[in-house]
Design an enzyme around this catalytic site. Sequence first.
Site, PDB file in Angstrom:
ATOM      1  N   ASP A  34     -31.954  -3.800  98.694  1.00 55.26           N
ATOM      2  CA  ASP A  34     -31.184  -5.037  98.531  1.00 55.26           C
ATOM      3  C   ASP A  34     -31.404  -6.051  99.651  1.00 55.26           C
ATOM      4  O   ASP A  34     -30.984  -7.188  99.534  1.00 55.26           O
ATOM      5  CB  ASP A  34     -29.679  -4.710  98.478  1.00 55.26           C
ATOM      6  CG  ASP A  34     -29.173  -4.210  99.822  1.00 55.26           C
ATOM      7  OD1 ASP A  34     -29.634  -3.145 100.255  1.00 55.26           O
ATOM      8  OD2 ASP A  34     -28.353  -4.905 100.445  1.00 55.26           O
ATOM      9  N   ASP A  87     -33.285   2.777  99.109  1.00 57.11           N
ATOM     10  CA  ASP A  87     -32.415   2.435 100.226  1.00 57.11           C
ATOM     11  C   ASP A  87     -31.041   3.067  99.940  1.00 57.11           C
ATOM     12  O   ASP A  87     -30.748   3.420  98.795  1.00 57.11           O
ATOM     13  CB  ASP A  87     -32.314   0.896 100.259  1.00 57.11           C
ATOM     14  CG  ASP A  87     -31.267   0.399 101.237  1.00 57.11           C
ATOM     15  OD1 ASP A  87     -31.199   0.922 102.356  1.00 57.11           O
ATOM     16  OD2 ASP A  87     -30.505  -0.527 100.871  1.00 57.11           O
ATOM     17  N   ASP A 138     -27.511   2.042 101.871  1.00 54.12           N
ATOM     18  CA  ASP A 138     -26.405   1.086 101.949  1.00 54.12           C
ATOM     19  C   ASP A 138     -26.572  -0.080 100.976  1.00 54.12           C
ATOM     20  O   ASP A 138     -27.594  -0.761 100.977  1.00 54.12           O
ATOM     21  CB  ASP A 138     -26.280   0.522 103.376  1.00 54.12           C
ATOM     22  CG  ASP A 138     -25.645   1.539 104.311  1.00 54.12           C
ATOM     23  OD1 ASP A 138     -25.126   2.564 103.817  1.00 54.12           O
ATOM     24  OD2 ASP A 138     -25.669   1.308 105.523  1.00 54.12           O
TER      25      ASP A 138
HETATM   26 MG   LIG Z   1     -29.207  -1.893 101.997  1.00 53.15          MG
END
Ligand SMILES: [Mg+2]
Length: 339
Positions: free
Chosen positions: A266, A10, A12
């Site tokens: 996350d 991922d 961000d």
């Molecule tokens: Mg993220």
Amino acid sequence: MSGRFVIFTDLDATLLDHRTYSYRAALPALRMVKKRGIPVVICTSKTRTETETVARELGLKHPFIVENGGAIFIPSGYFPGSYYKRARIKIIKKEGYEVIQLGVPYLRLRSVFKTMRKKFGLKMVGFGDLSVEEIAMVTGLGQKEAELARRREYDEPFFCEHGSEFGLIQSIGHQDKTKTKIKASINDAQSRKIILGQNLRQEGPKEREKLLRKMKAVARSQGLRITVGGRFFHLTGHNDKGRAVRILKKLYRLGPGKIVTIGLGDSENDWPMLRAVDLPVLVARPDGRHLEILETGKQLFRTSRPGPEGWTEAVNFLLGLQKYVSGQTGPAAKKIKRR
Ligand SMILES: [Mg+2]
């Protein structure tokens, strides 16, 4: 575990810092990964043009997954042409890529989004309602990056009135016809005594959960889905990061030797990706906590640091750097809790 590693990541709040979007803390680990010839496949909710920019900066020439699994872009010739046939995967050749399309077109997403806004009488703002300046403001991106973030094909990011982004938009006076439309739909809802937005603000997280469940149900009835990203909600088709990762795994597997996949993310929208890999890594959120995962059964690595620092911690550990392999327990190894 031995074999050829493939890293799915991922962006961000994982490879990029949540606030500054910097990947600087991950550069030494990225350099090591590149030196070892390990593919790093970006798997993000960002658009194709945004992802291309990051990939170019990082010198990554591997496939990438955009808009929450809406499409996979594979540089032309990256896999032998016969692989697609063997894996029974349909590709479209487009601008130097072999593209695998999995998502629902943006126009259809916008139409359902507007219907939902009307139904809930809630102030919901999607990227399609915002100017480039407003997107820059709610994302913290620069003007140029915000322009790229606006070019959406398979995913509508949005936020509601309880989010801090909504306050930001109001502070600059988001004054266009959309606002009038939002206002009209709220009046409409109020007259039907559905003042969900107000209840939401008064009653906090529990109400928010309830509303999210309702919104998810409406999306589902339209053949779509809502996922929660690190910053925004996302309205998409039934594509997700996991489906896209599984397709790429299939293609990588057609190459020589066994492959071992690592996934780093996350947020909730990363979970399908983490389920699809051999070694899933949950990177700490900016406040140091981790996404709550109800499912167990798979070994999950939780980093102690957030963002690119957590990325480095996990990658160094999982790729078995010499200092850890030789039996010493380095600080990074201690920080990762296994489950
Ligand atoms: Mg993220």
